[in-house]
Design a protein around this motif. Structure first.
Motif, PDB file in Angstrom:
ATOM      1  N   LYS A 108       0.804  -1.215   0.000  1.00 52.22           N
ATOM      2  CA  LYS A 108       0.000   0.000   0.000  1.00 52.22           C
ATOM      3  C   LYS A 108       0.842   1.273   0.000  1.00 52.22           C
ATOM      4  CE  LYS A 108      -3.947   2.143   2.417  1.00 52.22           C
ATOM      5  NZ  LYS A 108      -3.383   3.478   2.636  1.00 52.22           N
ATOM      6  N   ASP A 109       1.806   1.355   0.899  1.00 50.17           N
ATOM      7  CA  ASP A 109       2.601   2.577   1.006  1.00 50.17           C
ATOM      8  C   ASP A 109       3.400   2.837  -0.263  1.00 50.17           C
ATOM      9  OD1 ASP A 109       1.622   3.006   3.531  1.00 50.17           O
ATOM     10  OD2 ASP A 109       3.368   2.173   4.562  1.00 50.17           O
ATOM     11  N   ASN A 110       4.078   1.797  -0.755  1.00 50.81           N
ATOM     12  CA  ASN A 110       4.860   1.968  -1.972  1.00 50.81           C
ATOM     13  C   ASN A 110       3.972   2.219  -3.178  1.00 50.81           C
ATOM     14  OD1 ASN A 110       7.594   1.798  -1.141  1.00 50.81           O
ATOM     15  ND2 ASN A 110       7.434  -0.417  -0.930  1.00 50.81           N
ATOM     16  N   ALA A 111       2.824   1.542  -3.235  1.00 51.33           N
ATOM     17  CA  ALA A 111       1.911   1.727  -4.366  1.00 51.33           C
ATOM     18  C   ALA A 111       1.383   3.154  -4.410  1.00 51.33           C
ATOM     19  CB  ALA A 111       0.756   0.733  -4.270  1.00 51.33           C
ATOM     20  N   GLU A 112       1.004   3.678  -3.274  1.00 46.74           N
ATOM     21  CA  GLU A 112       0.463   5.040  -3.245  1.00 46.74           C
ATOM     22  C   GLU A 112       1.537   6.068  -3.582  1.00 46.74           C
ATOM     23  OE1 GLU A 112      -1.452   5.500   0.523  1.00 46.74           O
ATOM     24  OE2 GLU A 112      -3.217   4.325  -0.075  1.00 46.74           O
ATOM     25  N   LEU A 113       2.766   5.831  -3.110  1.00 41.82           N
ATOM     26  CA  LEU A 113       3.856   6.738  -3.443  1.00 41.82           C
ATOM     27  C   LEU A 113       4.147   6.688  -4.947  1.00 41.82           C
ATOM     28  CD1 LEU A 113       6.160   8.665  -2.759  1.00 41.82           C
ATOM     29  CD2 LEU A 113       7.536   6.662  -2.120  1.00 41.82           C
ATOM     30  N   ALA A 114       4.212   5.484  -5.500  1.00 40.67           N
ATOM     31  CA  ALA A 114       4.490   5.332  -6.924  1.00 40.67           C
ATOM     32  C   ALA A 114       3.389   5.967  -7.766  1.00 40.67           C
ATOM     33  CB  ALA A 114       4.638   3.852  -7.272  1.00 40.67           C
ATOM     34  N   TRP A 115       2.142   5.834  -7.320  1.00 35.95           N
ATOM     35  CA  TRP A 115       1.036   6.403  -8.092  1.00 35.95           C
ATOM     36  C   TRP A 115       1.035   7.931  -8.014  1.00 35.95           C
ATOM     37  CZ3 TRP A 115      -1.269   4.937 -12.080  1.00 35.95           C
ATOM     38  CH2 TRP A 115      -2.468   5.522 -12.497  1.00 35.95           C
ATOM     39  N   SER A 116       1.344   8.484  -6.856  1.00 40.93           N
ATOM     40  CA  SER A 116       1.408   9.944  -6.747  1.00 40.93           C
ATOM     41  C   SER A 116       2.521  10.487  -7.629  1.00 40.93           C
ATOM     42  CB  SER A 116       1.609  10.374  -5.283  1.00 40.93           C
ATOM     43  OG  SER A 116       2.890  10.005  -4.802  1.00 40.93           O
ATOM     44  N   ARG A 117       3.638   9.775  -7.697  1.00 41.46           N
ATOM     45  CA  ARG A 117       4.725  10.185  -8.584  1.00 41.46           C
ATOM     46  C   ARG A 117       4.285  10.096 -10.049  1.00 41.46           C
ATOM     47  NH1 ARG A 117       9.492   6.945  -5.310  1.00 41.46           N
ATOM     48  NH2 ARG A 117      10.197   8.709  -4.030  1.00 41.46           N
ATOM     49  N   THR A 118       3.503   9.068 -10.366  1.00 44.18           N
ATOM     50  CA  THR A 118       3.018   8.888 -11.731  1.00 44.18           C
ATOM     51  C   THR A 118       2.126  10.054 -12.144  1.00 44.18           C
ATOM     52  OG1 THR A 118       3.119   6.469 -11.540  1.00 44.18           O
ATOM     53  CG2 THR A 118       1.665   7.375 -13.236  1.00 44.18           C
ATOM     54  N   LEU A 119       1.168  10.401 -11.297  1.00 44.91           N
ATOM     55  CA  LEU A 119       0.263  11.503 -11.617  1.00 44.91           C
ATOM     56  C   LEU A 119       1.022  12.815 -11.753  1.00 44.91           C
ATOM     57  CD1 LEU A 119      -2.828  10.730  -9.337  1.00 44.91           C
ATOM     58  CD2 LEU A 119      -2.555  10.258 -11.787  1.00 44.91           C
ATOM     59  N   ASN A 120       1.949  13.063 -10.852  1.00 46.31           N
ATOM     60  CA  ASN A 120       2.725  14.310 -10.923  1.00 46.31           C
ATOM     61  C   ASN A 120       3.586  14.358 -12.184  1.00 46.31           C
ATOM     62  OD1 ASN A 120       1.706  15.311  -8.502  1.00 46.31           O
ATOM     63  ND2 ASN A 120       3.334  14.401  -7.273  1.00 46.31           N
ATOM     64  N   PHE A 121       4.130  13.213 -12.566  1.00 44.78           N
ATOM     65  CA  PHE A 121       4.956  13.127 -13.769  1.00 44.78           C
ATOM     66  C   PHE A 121       4.123  13.444 -15.011  1.00 44.78           C
ATOM     67  CE2 PHE A 121       7.341  10.638 -17.021  1.00 44.78           C
ATOM     68  CZ  PHE A 121       8.603  11.167 -16.822  1.00 44.78           C
ATOM     69  N   PHE A 122       2.930  12.870 -15.085  1.00 46.42           N
ATOM     70  CA  PHE A 122       2.067  13.144 -16.230  1.00 46.42           C
ATOM     71  C   PHE A 122       1.608  14.614 -16.235  1.00 46.42           C
ATOM     72  CE2 PHE A 122       0.762   8.433 -16.618  1.00 46.42           C
ATOM     73  CZ  PHE A 122       1.712   8.219 -17.603  1.00 46.42           C
ATOM     74  N   LYS A 123       1.283  15.139 -15.075  1.00 41.01           N
ATOM     75  CA  LYS A 123       0.882  16.548 -15.027  1.00 41.01           C
ATOM     76  C   LYS A 123       2.010  17.459 -15.486  1.00 41.01           C
ATOM     77  CE  LYS A 123      -2.497  15.825 -11.317  1.00 41.01           C
ATOM     78  NZ  LYS A 123      -2.784  16.004  -9.861  1.00 41.01           N
ATOM     79  N   GLN A 124       3.238  17.084 -15.148  1.00 41.43           N
ATOM     80  CA  GLN A 124       4.393  17.892 -15.541  1.00 41.43           C
ATOM     81  C   GLN A 124       4.632  17.863 -17.044  1.00 41.43           C
ATOM     82  OE1 GLN A 124       8.044  16.566 -13.737  1.00 41.43           O
ATOM     83  NE2 GLN A 124       9.329  17.890 -14.999  1.00 41.43           N
ATOM     84  N   HIS A 125       4.504  16.665 -17.657  1.00 38.07           N
ATOM     85  CA  HIS A 125       4.924  16.506 -19.054  1.00 38.07           C
ATOM     86  C   HIS A 125       3.771  16.534 -20.066  1.00 38.07           C
ATOM     87  CE1 HIS A 125       9.125  15.772 -18.114  1.00 38.07           C
ATOM     88  NE2 HIS A 125       8.736  14.970 -17.131  1.00 38.07           N
ATOM     89  N   LEU A 126       2.541  16.415 -19.608  1.00 34.82           N
ATOM     90  CA  LEU A 126       1.419  16.345 -20.552  1.00 34.82           C
ATOM     91  C   LEU A 126       0.534  17.568 -20.534  1.00 34.82           C
ATOM     92  CD1 LEU A 126       0.271  12.631 -20.042  1.00 34.82           C
ATOM     93  CD2 LEU A 126       2.035  13.521 -21.570  1.00 34.82           C
ATOM     94  N   ALA A 127       0.783  18.501 -19.647  1.00 37.46           N
ATOM     95  CA  ALA A 127      -0.086  19.679 -19.529  1.00 37.46           C
ATOM     96  C   ALA A 127       0.012  20.528 -20.785  1.00 37.46           C
ATOM     97  CB  ALA A 127       0.297  20.496 -18.298  1.00 37.46           C
TER      98      ALA A 127
END
Length: 308
Positions: free
Chosen positions: A289-308
């Motif tokens: 759970k902890d690693n999954a949530e961290l990895a997913w938050s990084r994923t969303l932030n990465f997409f927001k950074q590069h796809l906006a």
């Protein structure tokens, strides 16, 4: 549940309750799920743990998916709109089909993200990942490599056998066609991202190597790299998510990292401590759970950074 070597075991959650399962069981399941050992051998290995005092029901609960546990966003959530769409794949299997999820409040254009399943077709967990992305404001499309065989059959064992029967090169062409279809969606802002898990992680690496600048960002979760001769073509920024206990995939990382650096690729890699291959999949005991949530938050932030 205890055994003579209890102190060497790590606690893994099967959502209710917690069982102490030896790491070897997760390694055996990974070998089985990726065709390195057959079902008979896998069950024979598990029987050794039964002799130590584990019940087969406990082991099955920890290792096999329960997709009722994986729904974080309901298909009828008011914030999203979910439907199916087909696309042409002339170099693949002719026609593809996937799960298309858009934000319900979408009034203009939005970034698009291709979601690539594991080696067993479009199961409920991957569909939920697509819904999570739409809930976060992206247009998400999750193709099913098994479409021409009738689609995901409802269980992973059969799905794996079906996907194994297909031509890998044609499957790759289907995902390339799906990426082009999604990028050209009327509501797309023209920025295409891709996220994939296991086999899907490999597909994201392959898309980055084949699509060049047409892919704006890729997030492969515990996926092997594209063929070595293709890696120089990578232009998309990559967020590479690996699990510390995933020996099979991690063995490919040093060579891949060397090639990415040699080609001045933009990438970052995160190694999640004490996590197994599949740690983001919340339908099995491998879920962290902890690693999954961290990895997913990084994923969303990465997409927001590069796809906006």
């Amino acid at each position: 549940m205890t055994s003579p070597t209890q102190n060497t075991y790590k606690q893994y959650s099967t959502h209710s309750p917690e069982y102490s399962i030896p790491q070897e069981a997760f390694d055996w399941y990974d070998e089985y799920a990726h065709g390195l050992i057959d079902r008979r051998t896998f069950l024979a290995k598990l029987s050794k743990l039964v002799a130590l005092g584990f019940s087969m029901s406990v082991l099955s609960a920890a290792l096999l998916p329960n997709y009722a546990l994986a729904e974080q966003v309901s298909f009828n959530d008011a914030d999203i709109k979910a439907e199916y769409a087909t696309f042409a794949s002339p170099n693949g299997y002719g026609e593809g089909r996937g799960y298309l999820v858009t934000p319900a409040s979408l009034s203009g254009q939005a970034p698009v993200v291709l979601v690539v399943h594991e080696n067993r077709g479009l199961n409920p967990y991957i569909k939920d990942v697509a819904r999570r992305l739409a809930k976060a404001g992206f247009i998400a499309f999750a193709p099913d490599a098994l479409h021409t065989l009738g689609g995901y059959p409802g269980n992973d064992d059969e799905g794996r056998s079906m996907q194994k029967s297909l031509d890998k090169a044609k499957i790759e062409q289907d995902f390339l066609a799906a990426a082009s279809f999604l990028k050209a969606h009327p509501a797309s802002n023209g920025k295409l991202g891709a996220v994939g898990f296991c086999f899907g992680g490999y597909v994201v690496n392959m898309l980055a190597a084949r699509m060049g600048e047409q892919l704006a960002a890729g997030v492969p979760f515990y996926g092997t790299p594209a063929a070595k001769e293709l890696r120089a073509n990578i232009q998309a920024p990559l967020l590479i998510q690996l699990a510390e206990l995933d020996k099979r995939v991690n063995a490919t990382w040093p060579d891949y990292e060397q090639d990415l650096k040699a080609n001045d690729a933009i990438f970052e890699m995160h190694m999640y401590p004490q996590a197994n291959h599949g740690f983001h999949n919340d339908s099995t005991g491998r879920y962290d759970k902890d690693n999954a949530e961290l990895a997913w938050s990084r994923t969303l932030n990465f997409f927001k950074q590069h796809l906006a």
